[in-house]
Design a protein around this motif. Structure first.
Motif, PDB file in Angstrom:
ATOM      1  N   PRO A  38      -3.740-150.366  68.722  1.00 32.38           N
ATOM      2  CA  PRO A  38      -4.202-149.701  69.943  1.00 32.38           C
ATOM      3  C   PRO A  38      -3.592-148.320  70.156  1.00 32.38           C
ATOM      4  O   PRO A  38      -4.169-147.490  70.839  1.00 32.38           O
ATOM      5  CB  PRO A  38      -3.779-150.659  71.056  1.00 32.38           C
ATOM      6  CG  PRO A  38      -2.644-151.421  70.484  1.00 32.38           C
ATOM      7  CD  PRO A  38      -2.919-151.517  69.015  1.00 32.38           C
ATOM      8  N   GLU A  39      -2.432-148.052  69.549  1.00 28.78           N
ATOM      9  CA  GLU A  39      -1.788-146.762  69.764  1.00 28.78           C
ATOM     10  C   GLU A  39      -2.350-145.671  68.859  1.00 28.78           C
ATOM     11  O   GLU A  39      -2.130-144.497  69.098  1.00 28.78           O
ATOM     12  CB  GLU A  39      -0.274-146.872  69.584  1.00 28.78           C
ATOM     13  CG  GLU A  39       0.182-147.051  68.155  1.00 28.78           C
ATOM     14  CD  GLU A  39       0.083-148.482  67.640  1.00 28.78           C
ATOM     15  OE1 GLU A  39       0.408-148.683  66.479  1.00 28.78           O
ATOM     16  OE2 GLU A  39      -0.310-149.380  68.384  1.00 28.78           O
ATOM     17  N   LEU A  40      -3.072-146.035  67.784  1.00 28.62           N
ATOM     18  CA  LEU A  40      -3.574-145.045  66.836  1.00 28.62           C
ATOM     19  C   LEU A  40      -5.011-144.668  67.162  1.00 28.62           C
ATOM     20  O   LEU A  40      -5.832-145.520  67.470  1.00 28.62           O
ATOM     21  CB  LEU A  40      -3.495-145.579  65.407  1.00 28.62           C
ATOM     22  CG  LEU A  40      -2.091-145.835  64.872  1.00 28.62           C
ATOM     23  CD1 LEU A  40      -2.171-146.358  63.453  1.00 28.62           C
ATOM     24  CD2 LEU A  40      -1.252-144.592  64.925  1.00 28.62           C
ATOM     25  N   GLU A  41      -5.302-143.380  67.057  1.00 29.45           N
ATOM     26  CA  GLU A  41      -6.664-142.904  67.270  1.00 29.45           C
ATOM     27  C   GLU A  41      -7.381-142.729  65.939  1.00 29.45           C
ATOM     28  O   GLU A  41      -8.562-143.014  65.810  1.00 29.45           O
ATOM     29  CB  GLU A  41      -6.643-141.583  68.036  1.00 29.45           C
ATOM     30  CG  GLU A  41      -7.999-141.115  68.482  1.00 29.45           C
ATOM     31  CD  GLU A  41      -7.906-139.883  69.320  1.00 29.45           C
ATOM     32  OE1 GLU A  41      -8.231-139.972  70.503  1.00 29.45           O
ATOM     33  OE2 GLU A  41      -7.505-138.840  68.799  1.00 29.45           O
ATOM     34  N   GLY A  42      -6.665-142.259  64.940  1.00 27.51           N
ATOM     35  CA  GLY A  42      -7.216-142.131  63.590  1.00 27.51           C
ATOM     36  C   GLY A  42      -6.456-143.064  62.663  1.00 27.51           C
ATOM     37  O   GLY A  42      -5.881-144.062  63.087  1.00 27.51           O
ATOM     38  N   LEU A  43      -6.432-142.713  61.379  1.00 26.74           N
ATOM     39  CA  LEU A  43      -5.700-143.565  60.442  1.00 26.74           C
ATOM     40  C   LEU A  43      -4.199-143.410  60.566  1.00 26.74           C
ATOM     41  O   LEU A  43      -3.447-144.356  60.362  1.00 26.74           O
ATOM     42  CB  LEU A  43      -6.123-143.233  59.006  1.00 26.74           C
ATOM     43  CG  LEU A  43      -7.512-143.708  58.611  1.00 26.74           C
ATOM     44  CD1 LEU A  43      -7.846-143.257  57.204  1.00 26.74           C
ATOM     45  CD2 LEU A  43      -7.603-145.206  58.720  1.00 26.74           C
ATOM     46  N   THR A  44      -3.736-142.203  60.891  1.00 27.44           N
ATOM     47  CA  THR A  44      -2.290-141.984  60.900  1.00 27.44           C
ATOM     48  C   THR A  44      -1.759-141.387  62.190  1.00 27.44           C
ATOM     49  O   THR A  44      -0.551-141.226  62.316  1.00 27.44           O
ATOM     50  CB  THR A  44      -1.890-141.023  59.762  1.00 27.44           C
ATOM     51  OG1 THR A  44      -2.572-139.792  59.951  1.00 27.44           O
ATOM     52  CG2 THR A  44      -2.232-141.611  58.419  1.00 27.44           C
ATOM     53  N   GLY A  45      -2.604-141.023  63.123  1.00 28.86           N
ATOM     54  CA  GLY A  45      -2.105-140.319  64.299  1.00 28.86           C
ATOM     55  C   GLY A  45      -2.475-140.956  65.621  1.00 28.86           C
ATOM     56  O   GLY A  45      -3.542-141.533  65.774  1.00 28.86           O
ATOM     57  N   ARG A  46      -1.531-140.824  66.546  1.00 27.25           N
ATOM     58  CA  ARG A  46      -1.809-141.254  67.905  1.00 27.25           C
ATOM     59  C   ARG A  46      -2.645-140.182  68.601  1.00 27.25           C
ATOM     60  O   ARG A  46      -2.855-139.098  68.074  1.00 27.25           O
ATOM     61  CB  ARG A  46      -0.494-141.427  68.677  1.00 27.25           C
ATOM     62  CG  ARG A  46       0.413-142.468  68.068  1.00 27.25           C
ATOM     63  CD  ARG A  46       1.751-142.461  68.733  1.00 27.25           C
ATOM     64  NE  ARG A  46       2.351-141.143  68.542  1.00 27.25           N
ATOM     65  CZ  ARG A  46       3.404-140.694  69.211  1.00 27.25           C
ATOM     66  NH1 ARG A  46       3.976-141.432  70.107  1.00 27.25           N
ATOM     67  NH2 ARG A  46       3.884-139.486  68.977  1.00 27.25           N
ATOM     68  N   ARG A  47      -3.114-140.466  69.787  1.00 27.90           N
ATOM     69  CA  ARG A  47      -3.931-139.510  70.540  1.00 27.90           C
ATOM     70  C   ARG A  47      -3.153-138.229  70.815  1.00 27.90           C
ATOM     71  O   ARG A  47      -3.663-137.126  70.647  1.00 27.90           O
ATOM     72  CB  ARG A  47      -4.402-140.127  71.849  1.00 27.90           C
ATOM     73  CG  ARG A  47      -5.313-139.223  72.658  1.00 27.90           C
ATOM     74  CD  ARG A  47      -5.816-139.910  73.897  1.00 27.90           C
ATOM     75  NE  ARG A  47      -6.530-141.122  73.579  1.00 27.90           N
ATOM     76  CZ  ARG A  47      -7.836-141.193  73.434  1.00 27.90           C
ATOM     77  NH1 ARG A  47      -8.569-140.134  73.606  1.00 27.90           N
ATOM     78  NH2 ARG A  47      -8.415-142.342  73.150  1.00 27.90           N
ATOM     79  N   VAL A  48      -1.874-138.343  71.196  1.00 26.58           N
ATOM     80  CA  VAL A  48      -1.083-137.140  71.480  1.00 26.58           C
ATOM     81  C   VAL A  48      -0.817-136.331  70.218  1.00 26.58           C
ATOM     82  O   VAL A  48      -0.750-135.101  70.275  1.00 26.58           O
ATOM     83  CB  VAL A  48       0.239-137.489  72.192  1.00 26.58           C
ATOM     84  CG1 VAL A  48      -0.012-138.033  73.571  1.00 26.58           C
ATOM     85  CG2 VAL A  48       1.061-138.464  71.395  1.00 26.58           C
ATOM     86  N   ASP A  49      -0.687-137.009  69.069  1.00 26.43           N
ATOM     87  CA  ASP A  49      -0.502-136.285  67.809  1.00 26.43           C
ATOM     88  C   ASP A  49      -1.753-135.480  67.475  1.00 26.43           C
ATOM     89  O   ASP A  49      -1.662-134.323  67.053  1.00 26.43           O
ATOM     90  CB  ASP A  49      -0.196-137.249  66.666  1.00 26.43           C
ATOM     91  CG  ASP A  49       1.099-138.000  66.860  1.00 26.43           C
ATOM     92  OD1 ASP A  49       2.006-137.446  67.521  1.00 26.43           O
ATOM     93  OD2 ASP A  49       1.209-139.131  66.367  1.00 26.43           O
ATOM     94  N   ASN A  50      -2.911-136.080  67.656  1.00 21.74           N
ATOM     95  CA  ASN A  50      -4.159-135.374  67.386  1.00 21.74           C
ATOM     96  C   ASN A  50      -4.358-134.211  68.350  1.00 21.74           C
ATOM     97  O   ASN A  50      -4.830-133.141  67.960  1.00 21.74           O
ATOM     98  CB  ASN A  50      -5.340-136.336  67.450  1.00 21.74           C
ATOM     99  CG  ASN A  50      -5.339-137.320  66.309  1.00 21.74           C
ATOM    100  OD1 ASN A  50      -4.727-137.075  65.276  1.00 21.74           O
ATOM    101  ND2 ASN A  50      -6.016-138.432  66.489  1.00 21.74           N
TER     102      ASN A  50
END
Length: 94
Positions: A38-50
């Motif tokens: 649930p914390e990941l938006e893509g394969l390797t990043g969270r929403r804030v990282d993206n």
């Protein structure tokens, strides 16, 4: 004595009713199976990282666009039409 027993039984009933509440953290198998990360938006990043990566990329793109516009309109260096030696802004004569 009767008041103490009544007060004790009332407190026990109140604790029994309010002590068993459901938590907002749903950890049932079906909920976990629906979204394993649930914390990941893509394969390797969270929403804030993206969002951070997008902000950095947008900032660099706008700065490069500014440099491109300055080069296109010949604003990145002084004119060479003078008969006198012209110093570039970096200090090296041309």
């Amino acid at each position: 004595m009767r008041n103490r027993v009544t007060l004790f039984l009332g407190a026990v009933c109140l604790i029994a009713v309010s002590g068993c509440g459901s938590s907002s953290n749903n950890s049932e198998f079906a909920s976990i199976r629906k979204n394993l990360t649930p914390e990941l938006e893509g394969l390797t990043g969270r929403r804030v990282d993206n969002q951070r990566n997008f902000a950095v990329s947008e900032n660099q793109d706008l700065r490069m666009l500014n440099d491109d516009i300055r080069r296109a309109f010949f604003l990145d260096h002084p004119s060479r039409l003078s008969p006198y030696p012209i110093l570039y802004t970096n200090g090296n004569p041309n």
